[in-house]
Each structure stands twice: as structure tokens, then as C-alpha cells.
Design a protein around this motif. Structure first.
Motif, PDB file in Angstrom:
ATOM      1  N   THR A 206       0.842  -1.191   0.000  1.00 51.70           N
ATOM      2  CA  THR A 206       0.000   0.000   0.000  1.00 51.70           C
ATOM      3  C   THR A 206       0.881   1.247   0.000  1.00 51.70           C
ATOM      4  O   THR A 206       1.668   1.452   0.934  1.00 51.70           O
ATOM      5  CB  THR A 206      -0.920   0.031   1.223  1.00 51.70           C
ATOM      6  N   VAL A 283      -6.401   4.640  -2.907  1.00 47.88           N
ATOM      7  CA  VAL A 283      -5.169   3.852  -2.827  1.00 47.88           C
ATOM      8  C   VAL A 283      -5.550   2.408  -2.540  1.00 47.88           C
ATOM      9  O   VAL A 283      -6.228   2.107  -1.565  1.00 47.88           O
ATOM     10  CB  VAL A 283      -4.236   4.373  -1.725  1.00 47.88           C
ATOM     11  N   ARG A 285      -4.597  -2.093  -3.034  1.00 46.14           N
ATOM     12  CA  ARG A 285      -3.535  -3.096  -3.020  1.00 46.14           C
ATOM     13  C   ARG A 285      -4.116  -4.424  -3.422  1.00 46.14           C
ATOM     14  O   ARG A 285      -5.309  -4.552  -3.561  1.00 46.14           O
ATOM     15  CB  ARG A 285      -2.878  -3.213  -1.650  1.00 46.14           C
TER      16      ARG A 285
END
Length: 285
Positions: A206, A283, A285
Motif C-alpha cells: 500500500t 489507494v 492493493r
């Protein structure tokens, strides 16, 4: 409702067994009802009088050769292209890209351009340099030069293209790849250069707030929201060492799904005449 049409500009069709995310993304688009065409540009005769805009969106995957030239011809006719032809040209030329990134406030190492390697020799008094072709891709031709012997080790024939050099900063750990797909950011740690298939996919992570801010600043500098940024960290400081228009996105979880969704939305915006770029904010991941 008329089906969306998306054309992918490739050098040649992907061979069976070739490892790439893009065939899976194209399959996902086709399953969603999008008409997907692979426009293979190499190893065939192309009558330029037949080159016209026939798709709602074009995806320019290869940034050299006939594919690049056809993208320019389509751009001149008003085609919607991911990423836009002028942006792709600027990113392919690392001299232009480095200056634009630096002007946008991205932390780029000190960068120099020369026509012949011996002109870099005085800079070695202040430490090593990373030397790379101005139009290289996939890390090809990138090497660290520590002394004049290294600099002149490989003779260059006349009329070679410019050389880009950047101040070398010793990386702390692996390279950090920040990938942006529309509204999502993804981080992947990778070794450089990669040697195995597993190393090409790296390890997802991340991105920090600072890393995300740098990546978004790079995208805003070129007005795009589909790209990759290569970062290193050295002595606690991040540096942008490269940026690519449409990278391979290896290591991004569910990349084919995200790419298919991005391309479909981009085609819909193009048809509706809406702005092409959506600001990346999430954001992942």
C-alpha cells in the motif's frame, strides 16, 4: 444501444501462452459486450488511405514502430486514444518527460542530456551516474557508471541518439512501482533488473500518502490517469526515476478487471464527449 468499439494497437497479436495482462482485459471487455479489435501493425502491408477512425477508443500499448505512427495518424483524425498521442510521445522521450516532471515538482534526480558519453566525464567527480537511452523501455540499456572507463566501455557509432544521465542514488531495498488505473493506485515492490517471472510480479504494498501524492503529481503533469511511476528511496528520500504511459501492470491484484473497467468507462466518456480523465483518489492493493 450501439455496442462500444475499442481497438488495441499492438505490434502483433499475442501468442498462445504469452504472459500478459492485456489479453485477459480484452476478454473481459468482450464478455461485457464491447467489440474488441486487435490492430496488429507489424508484418503486413498497410494502405494509409484506409486508416480512419472506426472505433470509439484506441489503446496504444506499444510506443514505437508502426503502432506509434498509426496512433499519430489516428490522432490527427480526431481519434480518442489511451493515452493521448502527444502525451505518449512526451513520455517516450525521457528528456522531455524528465523536464516536465521536474517542473511539476516531482522529486527527479539531477538529469543531463548529451550527444556523446565523454561529455559526462566531469560529472563523475561528484559521484556515479545512471546512464540510459533517451527513448529506452523496460529498463533496456540502463547502467550505473562510476568512472570514465565505465563511461567509455562501449563505443558508440556516429549519429546515435541522445544519452540521458541522472545522478545515481543508492536505492534502499527494492524499486517501488506505483500504478494508477483511473481512480485507483497500486504499489508493487520489484527488484531491478528482474530475472524470473516471480520477480516481474513483485510484491504488492500500500503506497504511503507521500508516495501516492508523488504519483498523482506525475499524472497531473501529463493530464493522464493510466500510467506507472518508478520510485526509489535513498537515504530516506524518494526519487522518480521513470514514468511509463501504459505499463504491463504485473503484480497489480485483479489488473485485467480494473483495466477492462477503465477502458470501457473511457470509451463511454469518449462517445458522450465527456472529459477523458478522472482524478485518481483511491489507494488500493
Amino acid at each position: 444501444m450501439k455496442a462500444l468499439r475499442i481497438g488495441f494497437l499492438f505490434k502483433r497479436p499475442y501468442r498462445a501462452g504469452f504472459v500478459s495482462i492485456f489479453p485477459k482485459a480484452m476478454q473481459a471487455l468482450a464478455e461485457a459486450g464491447v467489440v474488441v479489435d486487435v490492430i496488429a501493425c507489424n508484418e503486413r502491408l498497410i494502405d494509409l488511405s484506409t486508416v480512419r477512425v472506426e472505433h470509439d477508443l484506441y489503446v496504444l500499448r506499444q510506443i514505437s514502430g508502426v503502432s506509434m505512427s498509426l496512433a499519430g495518424a489516428l490522432h490527427a483524425q480526431g481519434a480518442a486514444i489511451v493515452n493521448p498521442y502527444p502525451v505518449t510521445v512526451a513520455l517516450r522521450d525521457k528528456v522531455i518527460a524528465a523536464r516536465i516532471l521536474a517542473a511539476a515538482g516531482a522529486p527527479v534526480p539531477a538529469t543531463y542530456v548529451v550527444s556523446q558519453p565523454d561529455l559526462l566525464a566531469p560529472l563523475l567527480n561528484r559521484g556515479p551516474l545512471v546512464v540510459k537511452p533517451y527513448d529506452g523501455t523496460c529498463g533496456s540499456g540502463v547502467h550505473v557508471v562510476r568512472n570514465e572507463a565505465d563511461l567509455l566501455a562501449e563505443p558508440r557509432p556516429p549519429h546515435k541518439p541522445p544519452i540521458l544521465a541522472q545522478r545515481y542514488h543508492q536505492p534502499q531495498g527494492r524499486d517501488l512501482k506505483i500504478y494508477v488505473i483511473g481512480e485507483r493506485l497500486f504499489g508493487v515492490r520489484k527488484v531491478f533488473p528482474t530475472r524470473t517471472q516471480a520477480e516481474k510480479y513483485g510484491e504488492p504494498f500500500t503506497p504511503t500518502a507521500e508516495q501516492a501524492d508523488i504519483a498523482l503529481r506525475c499524472g497531473r503533469a501529463f493530464g493522464i490517469d493510466l500510467y506507472g511511476v518508478d520510485l526509489i528511496e535513498s537515504e530516506g528520500r524518494p526519487y522518480v526515476v521513470d514514468m511509463s504511459s501504459i505499463p504491463g501492470f504485473k503484480g497489480v491484484p485483479d489488473a485485467p478487471v480494473h483495466l477492462a473497467s477503465y477502458f470501457r468507462a473511457a470509451a463511454e466518456r469518449a462517445v458522450a464527449g465527456r472529459p477523458r480523465v478522472e482524478q485518481a483518489v483511491e489507494v488500493g492493493r
